[in-house]
Enzyme design. Structure first.
Site, PDB file in Angstrom:
ATOM      1  N   HIS A   1     -58.244   1.311  14.016  1.00  0.00           N
ATOM      2  CA  HIS A   1     -57.798   2.562  13.386  1.00  0.00           C
ATOM      3  C   HIS A   1     -56.293   2.705  13.579  1.00  0.00           C
ATOM      4  O   HIS A   1     -55.782   2.442  14.664  1.00  0.00           O
ATOM      5  CB  HIS A   1     -58.525   3.747  14.019  1.00  0.00           C
TER       6      HIS A   1
ATOM      7  N   ARG B   1     -53.433  12.078   7.827  1.00  0.00           N
ATOM      8  CA  ARG B   1     -52.696  11.478   6.719  1.00  0.00           C
ATOM      9  C   ARG B   1     -53.306  11.897   5.384  1.00  0.00           C
ATOM     10  O   ARG B   1     -52.603  12.058   4.397  1.00  0.00           O
ATOM     11  CB  ARG B   1     -52.684   9.950   6.855  1.00  0.00           C
TER      12      ARG B   1
END
Lengths: 244, 660
Positions: free
Chosen positions: B257, B273
């Protein structure tokens, strides 16, 4: 210069006696060098790996999300995973969470208690509606969904139960965790239950009328849930139910 | 000897296990769930950002449907997935989310009118029509064409887990926590349940059942730094491997990740994000658009993680006492948005990094570095969820290689897989338990119980020279260093050799604490050799796979090689061996709905093509054109291209606002 921490931990395994080891509850002291951003999780893991492999404690997510690691840290019930040692004095005393059955050392059995609580307050949606899951979902007011979410954030860590004065004198008290759960379903539009139904579940001294409003649940809740407000709201609501 | 009987046995109490248990209980089966920890503490709770389902409610998700979700998932997988399974999944996901809504998950809802959103660092206004008011909202995530990720703030896994666990309690599923399955009972290719250790009393108990389903999650704790919970050690996967009959699929497919908090490894959701947050380097420069002009910070996870490490290698990392990192900036989203939609993220930053991410400018930036996050590999199963080789053993969720993720999983697709697989596989599993009887001798059960009882005693009494933590930490280090984001033949070879050595040495572990009950050191002593077997499956699979696909990146073989490697790795373990047996299962291009091509992000031209891909693509194009001309709708065309199995209830069309 890094500090040297002295960590005193209550050691006890209730199964010892039955297995012929007559060890009483006792404190054991561990010395450990503090590292930057050390948490109680990191300190205990280090102690287990380097000093005492038999030391029992519970961590799962180690991120303050799962509620596994509540314990008494210098006299206050806290989530150990997100408790930084830099915020504590050099001497740290760790005790298992009270009010739950002790498994060993810092490990307590919250799972069985919480499942019983969930069954007691019937912690699920009650509805006669049939949902067709291929159809568009029922619209819910965004503010209402947010209000349900707010109370759904409880992680069943047991801290409110451990901090509760009522629970100390009344073993069967359902605790703020249980009352919050009732408040959560009370405001969920999917749930058909009425105040009468909730009264059947918690309308007594072991439930909503048992709370002495000592506020420790809200003071210590790691999720900052509005517990006292919700308990007061439910109490007023249920106090108007027939027969009370 | 303590034998417990039930119709359906589920090992693992996270979302996949609990939803499967609900499926079994709904069919009237006596159902038991075993869990290492109270089930509501399972790692599913840590899923933050959301669950993908193509509801197509919100403005930014208009036009979304199963086809778009399917295409994103196949591209995300770098064509490693089983496309039939991906179809089963995308068709059921909207139903899963609507079922959960009815069970009380307080999904964040759409509010009509204008809303501010940060898109590509610019404040943008989005207008939601009146008829959408109150429907389930969705946010943007990596590698998706539409805003498809439904959420409850950033505590999605938590609210889902509580709803499904409560449903299981309502149906009187027998949930037993602090119980660990340490072996499977099996004879002549049929699984009959599990040998289970009570983690409090140390008692060894046989759980005998018509069907057994493993849903114990991933194996992230093989690595030194991971976002995974401390219980994600892959023991459920290992007991399947140790039967010598069940096989594991694509164990080398491990996801990293992009934005765990550095150095603690606590996850900051992709929703950061998705909602408009960006990555920055030591100069404060937003670097992702330089590498990925189209998807920018929201390319798939494998791509973003690689670009980050690449950028750090160029000297753009930020120095810290723990090593180099990059910044995640969500301060540009504004305090109000963060305090409503990214609340756990804010809390994590405050508690573990001492910063408030809502503070403007660099003060609010969070230090991040890619870390192990998800295991695409797992117990290889058929589309029904049953092992291809061991009858009566099922698997669902992260523990399984079903295989809808291939070599890279999209954000929001895992928590979605847990409940969808719980519905689909859970029902196949329940049917199996209804239709099949068992007939097993107590002598067979006894053999397995005695074997484990004497193994525990042997571990306690053994006089050895090895320390279990030394071996475990060395394994984690090797996996981190040589089997990580970037891999090469030399490093993998070293890892495989040393892991084998560690495995051999693990037979020589000495335990200091001599109790058979409530003994964390004993737990380590029997788990670590199992973990080493899994580590060897990962490392050996990675060494043998001489290509780069999805999250598996070989610097010495940088291209995806469809000519030679369009196949799934299968590993199994022969008792007494010190290395897994590796075989392969071919993927058939001729039956794919989307034949292999360019993903639309990541490096271009980085591909060795299989000539069959183009032939199949032409076939698909011709068929599609013909059927369209005949006036067939998208469901009929899809069915002609690639029919897939699914229960009638789940195959029904999903109704959407935009339907014509």
């Amino acid at each position: 210069m890094a500090r040297e921490l002295t960590i005193r931990i209550l050691r006890y395994n209730p199964q010892d006696a039955a297995n012929g080891n007559n060890l009483r509850p006792r404190f054991q002291e561990y010395k450990i060098e503090e590292t930057p951003s050390m948490t109680i999780y990191l300190a205990l893991t280090k102690i287990r790996e380097t000093q005492d492999a038999g030391l029992a404690f519970d961590f799962v997510c180690r991120a303050g999300i799962c509620g596994s690691c509540a314990m008494m840290i210098n006299g206050r019930p806290k989530l150990a995973c997100r408790c930084l040692t830099k915020d504590l004095p050099e001497e740290i005393v760790l005790l298992p969470l009270p009010a739950f059955k002790l498994i060993k050392d810092l490990s307590v059995n919250t799972g069985v208690w919480m499942d019983e609580m969930s069954k007691r307050v019937e912690s699920w949606i009650h509805t006669s509606a049939q949902t067709d899951i291929a159809q568009i979902e029922e619209p819910i007011e965004p503010e209402v969904a947010d209000a349900v979410f707010e109370l759904d954030r409880c992680i069943e860590c047991g801290i409110c139960v451990a901090g509760c004065g009522t629970k100390l004198i009344n073993e069967d008290f359902v605790g703020a965790v249980g009352l919050n759960r009732v408040a959560r379903f009370e405001c969920d539009p999917h749930d058909d239950r009425t105040a009468d139904d909730f009264y059947e579940l918690v309308g007594d001294d072991n439930g909503i009328f048992g709370c002495m409003t000592l506020l420790a649940c809200e003071d210590t809740c790691p999720k900052h849930l509005p517990l006292q407000n919700k308990i007061a709201y439910m109490r007023r609501k249920l106090a108007t139910v027939k027969g009370s | 000897m303590n034998i417990k009987y039930c119709d359906a046995l589920v090992v693992g109490g996270g979302l996949a296990g609990l939803r499967s248990a609900v499926a079994a209980a709904q069919k009237g089966l006596s159902t038991t769930v075993l869990s290492l920890v109270p089930v509501k503490r399972s790692h599913s709770a840590a899923a933050q950002g959301g669950m993908q389902a193509s509801l197509g409610n919100a403005k930014m998700s208009e036009g979304d449907n199963e086809d778009v979700h399917f295409s994103d998932t196949v591209k995300g997988s770098d064509w490693g997935c089983d496309q039939e399974v991906a179809r089963m999944f995308v068709t059921t996901a909207p139903k899963a989310i609507r079922e959960l809504a009815a069970w009380g998950v307080p999904w964040t809802r759409i509010k009509k009118g204008n809303h501010d959103a940060v898109i590509n660092t610019k404040l943008t206004t989005i207008f939601e029509d009146d008829n959408k008011h109150g429907l389930i909202n969705s946010r943007d995530f990596g590698g998706t064409k539409k805003w498809r990720t439904c959420y409850t703030s950033d505590a999605t896994g938590h609210t889902m887990l509580f709803a499904v666990a409560n449903e299981a309690l309502k149906l009187n599923v027998n949930i037993e926590d602090r119980k660990e399955a340490i072996a499977l009972i099996h004879e002549e290719g049929r699984c009959y349940g599990a040998i289970v250790r009570d983690l409090i009393t140390g008692e060894i108990i046989a759980y005998v059942a018509k069907g057994t389903l493993i849903a114990t999650g991933g194996y992230g704790r093989l690595y030194e730094t991971t976002t995974n919970a401390v219980i994600c050690e892959g023991i459920g996967t290992a007991i399947a491997l140790e039967t010598g009959i069940a096989k594991l699929g694509n164990m080398e497919a491990v996801q990293f990740h992009p934005t765990p908090l550095f150095p603690s490894g606590i996850l900051l959701t992709e929703g950061c994000r998705g909602d408009g947050g960006v990555l920055r380097d030591k100069d404060g420069h937003r670097f992702m658009p330089d590498y990925e002009p189209e998807k920018k910070d929201l390319a798939s996870r494998d791509v973003v993680s690689r670009r980050m490490v690449e950028h750090i290698r160029k000297g753009k990392g930020v120095d810290s006492p723990y090593g180099k990192h990059l910044w995640l900036d969500i301060s540009i989203l504004g305090r109000e948005h963060i305090e409503k939609n990214l609340r756990d993220v804010q809390e994590i930053c405050e508690y573990f990094a001492g910063i408030d991410p809502a503070d403007e400018g660099q003060k609010g930036w969070a230090p991040v570095h890619p870390m192990q996050h998800y295991s695409m590999g797992g117990i290889r199963v058929k589309p029904t969820g049953e092992s291809q080789t061991l009858a009566g053993l099922f698997s669902a969720g992260e523990a399984a290689c079903w295989d809808m993720h291939g070599f890279n999983r999209l954000g929001g697709n895992s928590v979605s897989e847990t409940v969808v697989a719980g519905m689909i596989v859970g029902n196949f599993f329940a049917d199996y338990c209804v239709e099949n009887q068992i007939d097993i001798k107590t002598s067979v059960i006894e053999k397995f119980v005695f074997e484990q009882e004497s193994y525990m005693k042997e571990l306690i009494d053994r006089k050895g020279s090895e320390d279990v933590f030394r071996i475990k930490n060395r394994m984690k280090k090797l996996m981190q260093e040589y089997v990580g984001i970037f891999r090469d033949g030399e490093g993998l070879d070293k890892a495989v050799n040393e892991l084998e050595e560690l495995y051999i040495n693990s037979k020589n572990i000495q335990i200091r604490d001599k109790q058979l009950y409530a003994n964390p050191e004993l737990e380590e002593a029997y788990r670590v050799p199992m973990m080493l077997k899994l580590a060897l499956c990962v490392a050996k699979g990675a060494l043998d796979r001489t290509e780069s696909r999805g999250a598996h990146t070989r610097e010495d073989y940088p291209k995806r090689d469809d000519a030679n490697w369009l196949k799934r790795t299968l590993t199994s373990w022969v008792d007494g061996d010190t290395m897994p047996k590796v075989e392969y299962e071919e993927l058939n291009i001729n039956t794919m709905e989307i034949p292999p091509g360019f993903r639309g992000y990541g490096a271009k031209g980085n591909l060795i093509e299989n000539p069959q891909s183009e032939i199949r693509q032409q076939e698909v194009d011709v068929m599609t054109e013909k059927l369209e001309a005949e006036g067939k709708d998208r469901y009929e065309i899809q069915d002609a291209l690639m029919p897939f199995p699914l229960q009638d209830e789940y195959k029904r069309k999903n109704v959407r606002l935009g339907d014509k």
